[in-house]
Design a protein around this motif. Sequence first.
Motif, PDB file in Angstrom:
ATOM      1  N   LYS A  46      57.658  32.581  27.480  1.00  0.00           N
ATOM      2  CA  LYS A  46      57.089  31.802  26.367  1.00  0.00           C
ATOM      3  C   LYS A  46      57.705  30.324  26.417  1.00  0.00           C
ATOM      4  CE  LYS A  46      58.026  32.593  21.536  1.00  0.00           C
ATOM      5  NZ  LYS A  46      58.049  31.438  20.749  1.00  0.00           N
ATOM      6  N   ASP A  47      59.116  30.539  26.508  1.00  0.00           N
ATOM      7  CA  ASP A  47      60.062  29.486  26.664  1.00  0.00           C
ATOM      8  C   ASP A  47      60.026  28.699  28.133  1.00  0.00           C
ATOM      9  OD1 ASP A  47      60.491  29.662  23.804  1.00  0.00           O
ATOM     10  OD2 ASP A  47      62.615  30.300  24.215  1.00  0.00           O
ATOM     11  N   VAL A  85      57.870  53.492  24.234  1.00  0.00           N
ATOM     12  CA  VAL A  85      57.665  54.669  23.899  1.00  0.00           C
ATOM     13  C   VAL A  85      58.603  55.945  24.749  1.00  0.00           C
ATOM     14  CG1 VAL A  85      56.209  56.932  24.094  1.00  0.00           C
ATOM     15  CG2 VAL A  85      55.356  54.582  23.173  1.00  0.00           C
ATOM     16  N   SER A  86      59.398  56.866  24.275  1.00  0.00           N
ATOM     17  CA  SER A  86      60.080  57.789  24.859  1.00  0.00           C
ATOM     18  C   SER A  86      60.475  59.100  24.028  1.00  0.00           C
ATOM     19  CB  SER A  86      61.261  57.076  25.510  1.00  0.00           C
ATOM     20  OG  SER A  86      62.233  58.081  25.972  1.00  0.00           O
ATOM     21  N   ALA A  87      60.660  59.977  24.710  1.00  0.00           N
ATOM     22  CA  ALA A  87      61.306  61.061  23.914  1.00  0.00           C
ATOM     23  C   ALA A  87      62.615  60.882  23.268  1.00  0.00           C
ATOM     24  CB  ALA A  87      61.551  62.399  24.695  1.00  0.00           C
ATOM     25  N   ASP A  88      63.273  59.745  23.924  1.00  0.00           N
ATOM     26  CA  ASP A  88      64.682  59.300  23.694  1.00  0.00           C
ATOM     27  C   ASP A  88      64.794  58.212  22.761  1.00  0.00           C
ATOM     28  OD1 ASP A  88      67.169  58.316  23.467  1.00  0.00           O
ATOM     29  OD2 ASP A  88      67.726  58.463  25.602  1.00  0.00           O
ATOM     30  N   ILE A  89      64.958  58.045  21.529  1.00  0.00           N
ATOM     31  CA  ILE A  89      64.855  57.105  20.672  1.00  0.00           C
ATOM     32  C   ILE A  89      65.531  55.701  21.232  1.00  0.00           C
ATOM     33  CG2 ILE A  89      66.583  57.535  19.113  1.00  0.00           C
ATOM     34  CD1 ILE A  89      64.974  56.359  16.824  1.00  0.00           C
ATOM     35  N   ILE A  90      66.975  56.023  22.022  1.00  0.00           N
ATOM     36  CA  ILE A  90      67.535  54.833  22.674  1.00  0.00           C
ATOM     37  C   ILE A  90      66.644  54.211  23.669  1.00  0.00           C
ATOM     38  CG2 ILE A  90      69.284  54.179  23.731  1.00  0.00           C
ATOM     39  CD1 ILE A  90      71.002  56.452  22.411  1.00  0.00           C
ATOM     40  N   GLU A  91      65.812  54.846  24.443  1.00  0.00           N
ATOM     41  CA  GLU A  91      65.069  54.329  25.604  1.00  0.00           C
ATOM     42  C   GLU A  91      63.813  53.631  24.949  1.00  0.00           C
ATOM     43  OE1 GLU A  91      62.561  56.472  28.606  1.00  0.00           O
ATOM     44  OE2 GLU A  91      63.803  55.089  29.721  1.00  0.00           O
ATOM     45  N   ALA A  92      63.337  54.455  23.939  1.00  0.00           N
ATOM     46  CA  ALA A  92      62.309  53.507  23.223  1.00  0.00           C
ATOM     47  C   ALA A  92      62.549  52.200  22.729  1.00  0.00           C
ATOM     48  CB  ALA A  92      61.431  54.355  22.318  1.00  0.00           C
ATOM     49  N   SER A  93      63.821  52.149  22.137  1.00  0.00           N
ATOM     50  CA  SER A  93      64.159  50.966  21.513  1.00  0.00           C
ATOM     51  C   SER A  93      64.540  50.097  22.699  1.00  0.00           C
ATOM     52  CB  SER A  93      65.313  51.084  20.743  1.00  0.00           C
ATOM     53  OG  SER A  93      65.159  52.128  19.812  1.00  0.00           O
ATOM     54  N   ARG A  94      64.949  50.500  23.882  1.00  0.00           N
ATOM     55  CA  ARG A  94      65.706  49.542  24.587  1.00  0.00           C
ATOM     56  C   ARG A  94      64.147  48.905  25.423  1.00  0.00           C
ATOM     57  NH1 ARG A  94      65.662  49.979  30.121  1.00  0.00           N
ATOM     58  NH2 ARG A  94      65.551  52.309  30.434  1.00  0.00           N
ATOM     59  N   LEU A  95      63.131  49.843  25.457  1.00  0.00           N
ATOM     60  CA  LEU A  95      62.106  49.232  26.265  1.00  0.00           C
ATOM     61  C   LEU A  95      61.322  48.082  25.152  1.00  0.00           C
ATOM     62  CD1 LEU A  95      60.523  52.565  27.517  1.00  0.00           C
ATOM     63  CD2 LEU A  95      61.501  50.853  29.052  1.00  0.00           C
ATOM     64  N   ALA A  96      61.473  48.509  23.948  1.00  0.00           N
ATOM     65  CA  ALA A  96      60.613  47.570  23.170  1.00  0.00           C
ATOM     66  C   ALA A  96      61.553  46.043  23.150  1.00  0.00           C
ATOM     67  CB  ALA A  96      60.442  48.131  21.600  1.00  0.00           C
ATOM     68  N   LEU A  97      62.851  46.567  23.188  1.00  0.00           N
ATOM     69  CA  LEU A  97      63.915  45.158  23.010  1.00  0.00           C
ATOM     70  C   LEU A  97      63.700  44.335  24.184  1.00  0.00           C
ATOM     71  CD1 LEU A  97      66.140  44.240  21.047  1.00  0.00           C
ATOM     72  CD2 LEU A  97      67.736  45.684  22.447  1.00  0.00           C
ATOM     73  N   ALA A  98      63.578  45.093  25.592  1.00  0.00           N
ATOM     74  CA  ALA A  98      63.629  44.217  26.546  1.00  0.00           C
ATOM     75  C   ALA A  98      62.352  43.409  26.709  1.00  0.00           C
ATOM     76  CB  ALA A  98      63.733  45.240  27.672  1.00  0.00           C
ATOM     77  N   ASP A  99      61.250  44.074  26.298  1.00  0.00           N
ATOM     78  CA  ASP A  99      59.780  43.323  26.310  1.00  0.00           C
ATOM     79  C   ASP A  99      59.941  42.256  25.357  1.00  0.00           C
ATOM     80  OD1 ASP A  99      58.694  45.124  28.012  1.00  0.00           O
ATOM     81  OD2 ASP A  99      57.317  45.483  26.671  1.00  0.00           O
ATOM     82  N   SER A 100      60.851  42.335  24.223  1.00  0.00           N
ATOM     83  CA  SER A 100      60.609  41.167  23.273  1.00  0.00           C
ATOM     84  C   SER A 100      61.525  39.996  23.614  1.00  0.00           C
ATOM     85  CB  SER A 100      61.552  41.899  22.120  1.00  0.00           C
ATOM     86  OG  SER A 100      61.978  40.875  21.220  1.00  0.00           O
ATOM     87  N   ILE A 101      62.534  40.314  24.573  1.00  0.00           N
ATOM     88  CA  ILE A 101      63.358  39.462  25.034  1.00  0.00           C
ATOM     89  C   ILE A 101      62.610  38.679  26.237  1.00  0.00           C
ATOM     90  CG2 ILE A 101      65.583  38.828  26.292  1.00  0.00           C
ATOM     91  CD1 ILE A 101      66.679  41.012  24.804  1.00  0.00           C
ATOM     92  N   GLU A 102      61.884  39.332  27.232  1.00  0.00           N
ATOM     93  CA  GLU A 102      61.341  38.632  28.123  1.00  0.00           C
ATOM     94  C   GLU A 102      60.136  37.974  27.751  1.00  0.00           C
ATOM     95  OE1 GLU A 102      62.076  40.736  32.353  1.00  0.00           O
ATOM     96  OE2 GLU A 102      60.558  42.023  30.969  1.00  0.00           O
ATOM     97  N   TYR A 103      59.430  38.435  26.792  1.00  0.00           N
ATOM     98  CA  TYR A 103      58.252  37.741  26.351  1.00  0.00           C
ATOM     99  C   TYR A 103      58.813  36.567  25.664  1.00  0.00           C
ATOM    100  CZ  TYR A 103      54.094  36.083  23.373  1.00  0.00           C
ATOM    101  OH  TYR A 103      53.164  35.839  22.990  1.00  0.00           O
ATOM    102  N   LYS A 104      59.892  36.164  24.920  1.00  0.00           N
ATOM    103  CA  LYS A 104      60.570  35.054  24.424  1.00  0.00           C
ATOM    104  C   LYS A 104      60.783  34.115  25.691  1.00  0.00           C
ATOM    105  CE  LYS A 104      63.489  32.287  22.138  1.00  0.00           C
ATOM    106  NZ  LYS A 104      62.924  30.854  21.691  1.00  0.00           N
ATOM    107  N   LEU A 105      61.523  34.584  26.582  1.00  0.00           N
ATOM    108  CA  LEU A 105      61.776  33.875  28.000  1.00  0.00           C
ATOM    109  C   LEU A 105      60.632  33.345  28.628  1.00  0.00           C
ATOM    110  CD1 LEU A 105      64.888  36.108  29.346  1.00  0.00           C
ATOM    111  CD2 LEU A 105      65.174  33.863  27.915  1.00  0.00           C
TER     112      LEU A 105
END
Lengths: 523, 523
Positions: free
Chosen positions: B518-519, B496-516
């Motif tokens: 769980k592996d 979540v952010s007022a900036d769509i780039i930051e909101a996307s970056r946060l969700a993307l970073a979580d998605s990658i960390e979750y993958k790493l």
Amino acid sequence: MRKVDIYDSTLRDGAQAEGISFSVEDKLRITRALSDLGVRYIEAGNPASNPKDLDFFGRVRRGGKGGAVVVAFGSTRRKGATAAEDKNTAPLVKAGTDAVCIVGKCWDRQVSGILRASLEENIDMIEETVGYFASLGKEVIFDAEHFFDGCKSDTDYPMLCLRAACRAGAAVLSLCDTNGGCFPEEISGLTAKVIKNFDLPVAIHCHNDCGLAVANSIAAVAAGAAQVQGTLTGFGERCGNANLSTVIGNLELKKGISCLANGGIAGLTTACRLISEIANVNPNEREPYTGKSAFAHKGGMHVDGAFKYPGSFEHIDPELVGNRRKFIMSEVAGRSAVIAHIQKIDPSVLRDSPETERIIGKLKELEHFGYQFEAAESTFELVIRKQLGKYKPLFELVNLKIIAEQPYQEGQSASALIKIIVDGKTEITAAEGDGPVNAMDKALRKALCVFYPHLDTMHLTDYKVRVMDGNEATASKVRVLIESADGAESWTTVGVSADIIEASRLALADSIEYKLIKDGAYK
Amino acid sequence: MRKVDIYDSTLRDGAQAEGISFSVEDKLRITRALSDLGVRYIEAGNPASNPKDLDFFGRVRRGGKGGAVVVAFGSTRRKGATAAEDKNTAPLVKAGTDAVCIVGKCWDRQVSGILRASLEENIDMIEETVGYFASLGKEVIFDAEHFFDGCKSDTDYPMLCLRAACRAGAAVLSLCDTNGGCFPEEISGLTAKVIKNFDLPVAIHCHNDCGLAVANSIAAVAAGAAQVQGTLTGFGERCGNANLSTVIGNLELKKGISCLANGGIAGLTTACRLISEIANVNPNEREPYTGKSAFAHKGGMHVDGAFKYPGSFEHIDPELVGNRRKFIMSEVAGRSAVIAHIQKIDPSVLRDSPETERIIGKLKELEHFGYQFEAAESTFELVIRKQLGKYKPLFELVNLKIIAEQPYQEGQSASALIKIIVDGKTEITAAEGDGPVNAMDKALRKALCVFYPHLDTMHLTDYKVRVMDGNEATASKVRVLIESADGAESWTTVGVSADIIEASRLALADSIEYKLIKDGAYK
């Protein structure tokens, strides 16, 4: 013709809703709107729990109050106090209204569990408080809190409470389904019983926790209730109060029972939208009678049927409540829906003109690409103009560069540099913003205001992003919807691209061009 | 215990609502959610009017369909055609479902005015079409369009239509209040009459144009209807269909009538929110039973009462439907909901451990900011890890610069330059993309793959953007949801952010960390 009084509590029960908060100025505007609509009673606040309400009551008296009776709301006196010298009652006297609504507990286990009073004490509290306000010459509405729950637990006690209010000079007995847990047959049976046993007008006050507040209110009216309480747009704590606009529509148009003074029902839609706007909440588009979608037709079969014979898919004529029919532009909508829009711009184009064919072809092509016009009629209007040769661009975007940086810093995470041409003259400027879209938005307006200064009367009121076909992930196409307003009107435009900046730019450009055209840029 | 079947039409009637459009992937997810909830029938599309529905029917069969019966919807054959060779019926056969719903007109003036058929022809069209599908061994639900309006205009004709469907082998007779203009007493009387005269199960199908769809559905059940049709969240053309979540709550919790398989009612709130999320519309906060405000207490008196004794201001225990109580001034989060997630990561943490308290505090803080974890459990799991000290970052973002340019050129409208550090080692790289978010996504993965080569097994499967509080326009906060998959599993994260780039970056970073994680990154 039978008549039922409408008692609106938007300013008291409605203000209990999550996310709603009214200023004194808001309350005055809503009071005027409700009074103009022809509502009989306006319950406007609880001066004991909200001291700023006293300011409102002072001003509403000075400002006149139209035809409606303004009501101040409060509780019975506290245990051990006297009605004349209690902190619950004193502010109500100060409010100086001709009518007051006094809430008293009627459910035995609430009296003991929450008030910590004996059942007899509570009866005294009701009788003395109602009696006190009646002795001041005020019209007293007795609000029997948890009346129905109380009856389910012990039928006699709530009736004793009503009896006490009656003895003390109450003018109206209001039966409350405070938790909203009742069904129509329960409401109907107990309302009829009160009407039979008491010689006072009975009001019904329902909440929507079972989605039955409208049905319950109608059931009480069928059983003989003389007044319906609720809020015009259904605002209220938890799931809301009985939606009075729906109740009014049902009673006036279906049951032949008059609710509003001076044929006010034609103003129903306008009043609901105005209240939502003042409350700063999005109006519920699906709201019966008054919602934007209430008479919107999308399925091809329905659109076709609604054209051939409107009664096919509409239970009333939308104009009766000041609403209007709407044919949604979509791949399932046919020619009939499109032609109305075309004729707005050029009345000479007919159903089977080649222009109509060409516009439908373009519509399909754009929808295939991802456009959707059902919520973006202004962009659709520009598409029609382009196809009819009735469009010329009002500015040219030469170049736009955006630089964004992370980690994010509020208010300056992105900057945009823009160059546009209007009538052969160039303007270059730049702006910073919260993210790339906001930066672009600011830069574009800044540049255009040089040529079109009255653009500053227009502002964006909503911005929506829909990612289509999400499994292309961050390379998916996005559809951006922008709603703009200028005080007189509001309009919506759409842009589609795999790049959110471009999609936003397209929607924004349409929004600005629509404004300029409607203000006479082509004249 | 009496049982009523639930028939959900979110994917067909719901998709007729203004502003709603489902992809095939959306439809498959909603089908799974409804089936998990324990709904009996899922009406999933009209293959004749929407050819892309055929793709859905093909995939839903291959994917299995849980306990629910998937239904394809279509009309009776056209005038003059044969049932086996008609463009209305052929796509329904192709859909290959075990059950079909056939809509036939039952209102005399619609038959003449819209179909332009004689009353006898229409009866033949009904009988032949129902008979054709019955002969193919399918369960046929006959949808009696405008049944109630038809009865008001000419009581006999609609009954003749039902009789024809009956003769032809229909399995269920569905009585439709197509325009939503009926009152409970009308629904109740006519439903009872059909039940008395026909030896088939009867379904009720109501629309909400008078705000009475729930009351009407309940009235029909009281009169003996065996099936309720509607949409789980009330989506539908105009004012919507009967809201099934409200109907289910009322019938199961108030009337003792079972509606869902396997005690599914505890999943009611989650299912409704998931469907709204997939449809990308804001859930109605005031929705009975499942709305965010349905058990929210704001008024001081109510909050106090609800604390002392919850039954005071609540008609049911919110946990029965998977919802929770909310005190707006002093919010108390549902501990039970949270503890299960915590114990997944650390089974030693208990309901009243200080860690639980701290996590609930953090959760509330993030929700207040705009986060929502219902559809993003993986981000929530990372939040829990951070609070439990069981998290260490797997990469550090030093800097990210994005340069975007307009007019847009496909595939290269934006470029991103990124610098990250992993285990003390720096990687700088860059990528081009379709818009700023795509460019950032590509650059981040490119940099990370240097250190974690198996990240290339993971891909993004969905990307959603929700603009909150749209009246801040392009400066509004946005919530980005990213769904990722790696063949074995799929997971969703949020930023979540007022900036769509930051909101996307946060969700993307979580998605990658979750993958790493769980592996085995932490092992």
